[in-house]
Scaffold this motif. Structure first.
Motif, PDB file in Angstrom:
ATOM      1  N   ILE A 191       0.861  -1.180   0.000  1.00 16.52           N
ATOM      2  CA  ILE A 191       0.000   0.000   0.000  1.00 16.52           C
ATOM      3  C   ILE A 191       0.897   1.229   0.000  1.00 16.52           C
ATOM      4  O   ILE A 191       1.803   1.338   0.824  1.00 16.52           O
ATOM      5  N   THR A 192       0.657   2.129  -0.929  1.00 14.71           N
ATOM      6  CA  THR A 192       1.422   3.378  -0.964  1.00 14.71           C
ATOM      7  C   THR A 192       0.463   4.562  -0.978  1.00 14.71           C
ATOM      8  O   THR A 192      -0.666   4.470  -1.462  1.00 14.71           O
ATOM      9  N   ILE A 193       0.954   5.661  -0.435  1.00  9.90           N
ATOM     10  CA  ILE A 193       0.248   6.943  -0.498  1.00  9.90           C
ATOM     11  C   ILE A 193       1.211   7.935  -1.121  1.00  9.90           C
ATOM     12  O   ILE A 193       2.334   8.090  -0.656  1.00  9.90           O
ATOM     13  N   GLU A 194       0.755   8.570  -2.164  1.00 14.22           N
ATOM     14  CA  GLU A 194       1.548   9.623  -2.793  1.00 14.22           C
ATOM     15  C   GLU A 194       0.849  10.947  -2.534  1.00 14.22           C
ATOM     16  O   GLU A 194      -0.179  11.234  -3.136  1.00 14.22           O
ATOM     17  N   PRO A 195       1.387  11.734  -1.606  1.00 14.20           N
ATOM     18  CA  PRO A 195       0.756  13.028  -1.317  1.00 14.20           C
ATOM     19  C   PRO A 195       0.980  14.013  -2.454  1.00 14.20           C
ATOM     20  O   PRO A 195       1.961  13.926  -3.179  1.00 14.20           O
ATOM     21  N   SER A 196       0.049  14.956  -2.574  1.00 13.17           N
ATOM     22  CA  SER A 196       0.147  15.944  -3.650  1.00 13.17           C
ATOM     23  C   SER A 196       1.108  17.071  -3.296  1.00 13.17           C
ATOM     24  O   SER A 196       1.628  17.728  -4.162  1.00 13.17           O
ATOM     25  N   VAL A 197       1.328  17.314  -2.022  1.00 16.12           N
ATOM     26  CA  VAL A 197       2.240  18.371  -1.579  1.00 16.12           C
ATOM     27  C   VAL A 197       3.042  17.782  -0.426  1.00 16.12           C
ATOM     28  O   VAL A 197       2.978  16.607  -0.166  1.00 16.12           O
ATOM     29  N   PHE A 198       3.791  18.604   0.270  1.00 12.79           N
ATOM     30  CA  PHE A 198       4.560  18.124   1.411  1.00 12.79           C
ATOM     31  C   PHE A 198       3.607  17.842   2.569  1.00 12.79           C
ATOM     32  O   PHE A 198       3.247  18.725   3.326  1.00 12.79           O
ATOM     33  N   GLU A 199       3.200  16.579   2.683  1.00 11.41           N
ATOM     34  CA  GLU A 199       2.243  16.173   3.696  1.00 11.41           C
ATOM     35  C   GLU A 199       2.768  14.938   4.396  1.00 11.41           C
ATOM     36  O   GLU A 199       3.525  14.170   3.830  1.00 11.41           O
ATOM     37  N   ASP A 200       2.351  14.732   5.602  1.00 10.11           N
ATOM     38  CA  ASP A 200       2.775  13.571   6.372  1.00 10.11           C
ATOM     39  C   ASP A 200       1.548  12.742   6.715  1.00 10.11           C
ATOM     40  O   ASP A 200       0.873  12.999   7.709  1.00 10.11           O
ATOM     41  N   LEU A 201       1.242  11.765   5.868  1.00  8.35           N
ATOM     42  CA  LEU A 201       0.089  10.895   6.057  1.00  8.35           C
ATOM     43  C   LEU A 201       0.560   9.517   6.513  1.00  8.35           C
ATOM     44  O   LEU A 201       1.645   9.071   6.154  1.00  8.35           O
ATOM     45  N   ASP A 202      -0.253   8.834   7.305  1.00 12.81           N
ATOM     46  CA  ASP A 202       0.070   7.510   7.816  1.00 12.81           C
ATOM     47  C   ASP A 202      -0.915   6.476   7.277  1.00 12.81           C
ATOM     48  O   ASP A 202      -2.066   6.801   6.968  1.00 12.81           O
ATOM     49  N   ILE A 203      -0.458   5.209   7.220  1.00 10.10           N
ATOM     50  CA  ILE A 203      -1.277   4.088   6.743  1.00 10.10           C
ATOM     51  C   ILE A 203      -1.404   3.067   7.870  1.00 10.10           C
ATOM     52  O   ILE A 203      -0.404   2.683   8.483  1.00 10.10           O
ATOM     53  N   TYR A 204      -2.614   2.593   8.094  1.00  6.93           N
ATOM     54  CA  TYR A 204      -2.879   1.513   9.039  1.00  6.93           C
ATOM     55  C   TYR A 204      -3.664   0.427   8.298  1.00  6.93           C
ATOM     56  O   TYR A 204      -4.650   0.744   7.627  1.00  6.93           O
ATOM     57  N   LEU A 205      -3.240  -0.825   8.426  1.00  3.75           N
ATOM     58  CA  LEU A 205      -3.909  -1.945   7.776  1.00  3.75           C
ATOM     59  C   LEU A 205      -4.520  -2.846   8.849  1.00  3.75           C
ATOM     60  O   LEU A 205      -3.838  -3.233   9.805  1.00  3.75           O
ATOM     61  N   TYR A 206      -5.806  -3.175   8.676  1.00  5.23           N
ATOM     62  CA  TYR A 206      -6.547  -4.020   9.613  1.00  5.23           C
ATOM     63  C   TYR A 206      -7.157  -5.201   8.865  1.00  5.23           C
ATOM     64  O   TYR A 206      -7.419  -5.112   7.662  1.00  5.23           O
ATOM     65  N   ASN A 207      -7.446  -6.272   9.599  1.00  8.10           N
ATOM     66  CA  ASN A 207      -8.257  -7.322   8.992  1.00  8.10           C
ATOM     67  C   ASN A 207      -9.714  -6.873   9.077  1.00  8.10           C
ATOM     68  O   ASN A 207     -10.004  -5.780   9.585  1.00  8.10           O
ATOM     69  N   ASP A 208     -10.648  -7.708   8.619  1.00  5.53           N
ATOM     70  CA  ASP A 208     -12.049  -7.275   8.586  1.00  5.53           C
ATOM     71  C   ASP A 208     -12.684  -7.268   9.975  1.00  5.53           C
ATOM     72  O   ASP A 208     -13.790  -6.765  10.150  1.00  5.53           O
TER      73      ASP A 208
END
Length: 130
Positions: free
Chosen positions: A54-71
């Motif tokens: 899973i990747t996130i490509e921010p549009s500007v200088f941003e600090d976003l986080d990813i969390y993955l869960y099961n169902d």
């Protein structure tokens, strides 16, 4: 509740989804289905190992986080780097040689600081086998 997005299929192009963090402090929740169409055994009795990328490509200088869960909403992995480049999460799990490994997953995307609004980003989800 999470927004259901398309199925993610083994060996296919990444699922691409564009979204934004809005309003301030917003958290985006997604639910996707890993669609396994054939049991994946390379050698008889050898169980397959899958990877969710899973990747996130921010549009500007941003600090976003990813969390993955099961169902069942149990945290499986997270990526919370403290920089302003592409965020990437890789989660690996062992499949079952004798059945389809299809299952639902949930993803949470959030702004680390919670202080900015209207943060646009591109979410990409891919499934691979080792």
């Amino acid at each position: 509740s999470p927004e259901d997005i398309n199925d993610v299929k083994l060996g296919k192009d990444a699922l691409v989804y564009k979204a934004n963090i809005y309003p301030r402090g917003d958290k985006d929740y997604f639910r996707f289905y890993f669609l396994d169409v054939i049991p994946s055994c390379k050698i008889p009795l050898e169980q397959p190992f899958y990877s969710i990328i899973i990747t996130i490509e921010p549009s500007v200088f941003e600090d976003l986080d990813i969390y993955l869960y099961n169902d069942n909403c149990i945290l499986l992995s997270k990526s919370v780097r403290s920089d302003f480049s592409m965020e990437k999460l890789v989660y690996k799990w062992k499949g079952d040689c004798w059945k389809l490994d299809s299952q639902y997953f949930r993803v949470l995307i959030r702004d680390k600081s919670g202080s900015y609004t209207c943060k646009k980003y591109t979410l990409k989800i891919k499934i691979a086998i080792e």
